[in-house]
Scaffold this motif. Structure first.
Motif, PDB file in Angstrom:
ATOM      1  N   VAL A   1     -10.783  -7.342 -16.622  1.00  0.00           N
ATOM      2  CA  VAL A   1     -11.017  -8.742 -16.258  1.00  0.00           C
ATOM      3  C   VAL A   1     -10.514  -9.050 -14.847  1.00  0.00           C
ATOM      4  O   VAL A   1     -11.164  -9.786 -14.093  1.00  0.00           O
ATOM      5  N   TRP A   2      -9.350  -8.510 -14.492  1.00  0.00           N
ATOM      6  CA  TRP A   2      -8.762  -8.821 -13.190  1.00  0.00           C
ATOM      7  C   TRP A   2      -9.721  -8.513 -12.038  1.00  0.00           C
ATOM      8  O   TRP A   2      -9.815  -9.280 -11.083  1.00  0.00           O
ATOM      9  N   ILE A   3     -10.411  -7.396 -12.127  1.00  0.00           N
ATOM     10  CA  ILE A   3     -11.266  -6.959 -11.019  1.00  0.00           C
ATOM     11  C   ILE A   3     -12.418  -7.937 -10.813  1.00  0.00           C
ATOM     12  O   ILE A   3     -12.654  -8.418  -9.694  1.00  0.00           O
ATOM     13  N   TYR A   4     -13.135  -8.242 -11.875  1.00  0.00           N
ATOM     14  CA  TYR A   4     -14.272  -9.165 -11.763  1.00  0.00           C
ATOM     15  C   TYR A   4     -13.798 -10.543 -11.272  1.00  0.00           C
ATOM     16  O   TYR A   4     -14.428 -11.153 -10.400  1.00  0.00           O
ATOM     17  N   THR A   5     -12.688 -10.991 -11.824  1.00  0.00           N
ATOM     18  CA  THR A   5     -12.170 -12.311 -11.469  1.00  0.00           C
ATOM     19  C   THR A   5     -11.732 -12.355 -10.012  1.00  0.00           C
ATOM     20  O   THR A   5     -12.062 -13.287  -9.273  1.00  0.00           O
TER      21      THR A   5
ATOM     22  N   ARG B   1       0.830  -1.206   0.000  1.00  0.00           N
ATOM     23  CA  ARG B   1       0.000   0.000   0.000  1.00  0.00           C
ATOM     24  C   ARG B   1       0.869   1.263   0.000  1.00  0.00           C
ATOM     25  O   ARG B   1       0.603   2.230  -0.729  1.00  0.00           O
ATOM     26  N   LYS B   2       1.908   1.260   0.825  1.00  0.00           N
ATOM     27  CA  LYS B   2       2.809   2.426   0.890  1.00  0.00           C
ATOM     28  C   LYS B   2       3.476   2.674  -0.450  1.00  0.00           C
ATOM     29  O   LYS B   2       3.655   3.832  -0.857  1.00  0.00           O
ATOM     30  N   LEU B   3       3.837   1.591  -1.139  1.00  0.00           N
ATOM     31  CA  LEU B   3       4.490   1.725  -2.438  1.00  0.00           C
ATOM     32  C   LEU B   3       3.536   2.355  -3.456  1.00  0.00           C
ATOM     33  O   LEU B   3       3.941   3.207  -4.247  1.00  0.00           O
TER      34      LEU B   3
ATOM     35  N   TYR C   1      -4.741  -0.735  -5.267  1.00  0.00           N
ATOM     36  CA  TYR C   1      -4.955   0.045  -4.047  1.00  0.00           C
ATOM     37  C   TYR C   1      -6.150  -0.504  -3.276  1.00  0.00           C
ATOM     38  O   TYR C   1      -6.145  -0.563  -2.041  1.00  0.00           O
ATOM     39  N   ALA C   2      -7.173  -0.929  -4.000  1.00  0.00           N
ATOM     40  CA  ALA C   2      -8.342  -1.524  -3.353  1.00  0.00           C
ATOM     41  C   ALA C   2      -7.971  -2.813  -2.628  1.00  0.00           C
ATOM     42  O   ALA C   2      -8.464  -3.092  -1.526  1.00  0.00           O
ATOM     43  N   LEU C   3      -7.094  -3.602  -3.231  1.00  0.00           N
ATOM     44  CA  LEU C   3      -6.697  -4.877  -2.631  1.00  0.00           C
ATOM     45  C   LEU C   3      -5.888  -4.683  -1.357  1.00  0.00           C
ATOM     46  O   LEU C   3      -5.921  -5.526  -0.457  1.00  0.00           O
ATOM     47  N   THR C   4      -5.150  -3.581  -1.274  1.00  0.00           N
ATOM     48  CA  THR C   4      -4.266  -3.361  -0.126  1.00  0.00           C
ATOM     49  C   THR C   4      -4.839  -2.374   0.884  1.00  0.00           C
ATOM     50  O   THR C   4      -4.272  -2.182   1.951  1.00  0.00           O
ATOM     51  N   GLY C   5      -5.983  -1.759   0.542  1.00  0.00           N
ATOM     52  CA  GLY C   5      -6.511  -0.685   1.367  1.00  0.00           C
ATOM     53  C   GLY C   5      -7.477  -1.134   2.444  1.00  0.00           C
ATOM     54  O   GLY C   5      -7.674  -2.326   2.692  1.00  0.00           O
ATOM     55  N   ASP C   6      -8.096  -0.127   3.082  1.00  0.00           N
ATOM     56  CA  ASP C   6      -9.087  -0.385   4.123  1.00  0.00           C
ATOM     57  C   ASP C   6     -10.336  -0.998   3.499  1.00  0.00           C
ATOM     58  O   ASP C   6     -10.767  -0.593   2.411  1.00  0.00           O
TER      59      ASP C   6
END
Length: 259
Positions: free
Chosen positions: A180-184, A136-138, A156-161
């Motif tokens: 595609v990545w998001i839906y999957t 997230r910091k990166l 950012y969504a994957l590492t965030g609150d």
């Protein structure tokens, strides 16, 4: 004396012509490599499994011809890292992809510390290592409200609150509605949590956007298996194999015929 002069001039002319040919071939070779890289980048931009595998194969060929091609090193690091991430989401080992991604990303960042693709690869590698806070910091070092890279908001969504995840995912989808990545990934996460209804929602959304990608039957196969629907699971797996015969998952899980 005249003959000697003509001979010298003739040699010079021949040498000049050969030099021009060599320079032309070198320029053409460099141009072909750059064009091959651009083709790989466009293929990878589709973000589905089959396209990613094709892009990786294309980038590997570029690096066979020019091992120090930094753009190809950076992009293949990103592609390898995401493939490893997908496999890890399914509980599968991806050490080969992971190690290759790490090696390429470090090599690129040593020369280009701000290389975006190599930094994205590093984000995935950090997440797989359980270092989401570092990942997230990166991301936050470069992320602003004006960011137009859908991948950045997705990661950012994957590492965030958790309470901000939906907002960041929506931001990513507003930039690339067919990502595609998001839906999957959201479907995988719902399946891991045992929430079949949410998983199916994400799968259907993906199917509506990109019906031909191999992720659709793969996710339906996993969903059917979770529901103990063996027949549908087998049907969907067979369709996944048909669409993505070169997937590492096919090599790992499809039965082989004994000779």
């Amino acid at each position: 004396m005249g003959n000697q002069l003509l001979e010298v001039v003739g040699r010079f002319v021949i040498y000049s012509i050969l030099l021009l040919v060599v320079n032309f071939l070198s320029a053409a070779h460099a141009s072909n490599i750059d064009n091959d890289f651009k083709d790989a980048a466009l293929t990878f931009a589709k973000r589905d499994m089959v396209s990613t595998q094709r892009a990786i194969a294309m980038l590997e060929k570029v690096l066979e011809q020019k091992p120090d091609h930094l753009d190809s090193q950076a992009l293949i690091a990103y592609a390898y890292a995401h493939e490893a991430f997908v496999l890890s989401q399914m509980g599968e080992s991806a050490s080969d992809y992971q190690n290759s991604a790490d090696a390429f990303a470090k090599a690129v960042l040593a020369q280009q510390p701000q290389n975006a693709q190599a930094k994205k690869a590093t984000v995935f590698l950090l997440m797989m290592s359980g270092k989401s806070a570092d990942a997230r910091k990166l991301i936050e070092k470069d992320l602003t409200d004006k960011e137009t890279d859908a991948d950045a908001w997705y990661m950012y969504a994957l590492t965030g609150d958790a309470d901000k995840t939906v907002n960041h995912l929506n931001r990513a989808l507003s930039l690339n509605p067919d990502h595609v990545w998001i839906y999957t990934d959201m479907a995988f996460r719902a399946l891991k949590m045992g929430d079949a209804a949410v998983a199916e929602k994400w799968i259907k959304a993906l199917e509506a956007k990109r019906p031909a990608v191999s992720e659709v039957p793969l996710l339906y196969a996993i969903l059917a298996a979770q529901k103990n629907d063996k027949k549908r699971a087998q049907e969907q797996w067979a369709e996944f194999v048909r669409r993505s015969p070169d997937s590492p998952l096919v090599a790992k899980f499809s039965p082989t015929k004994k000779k």
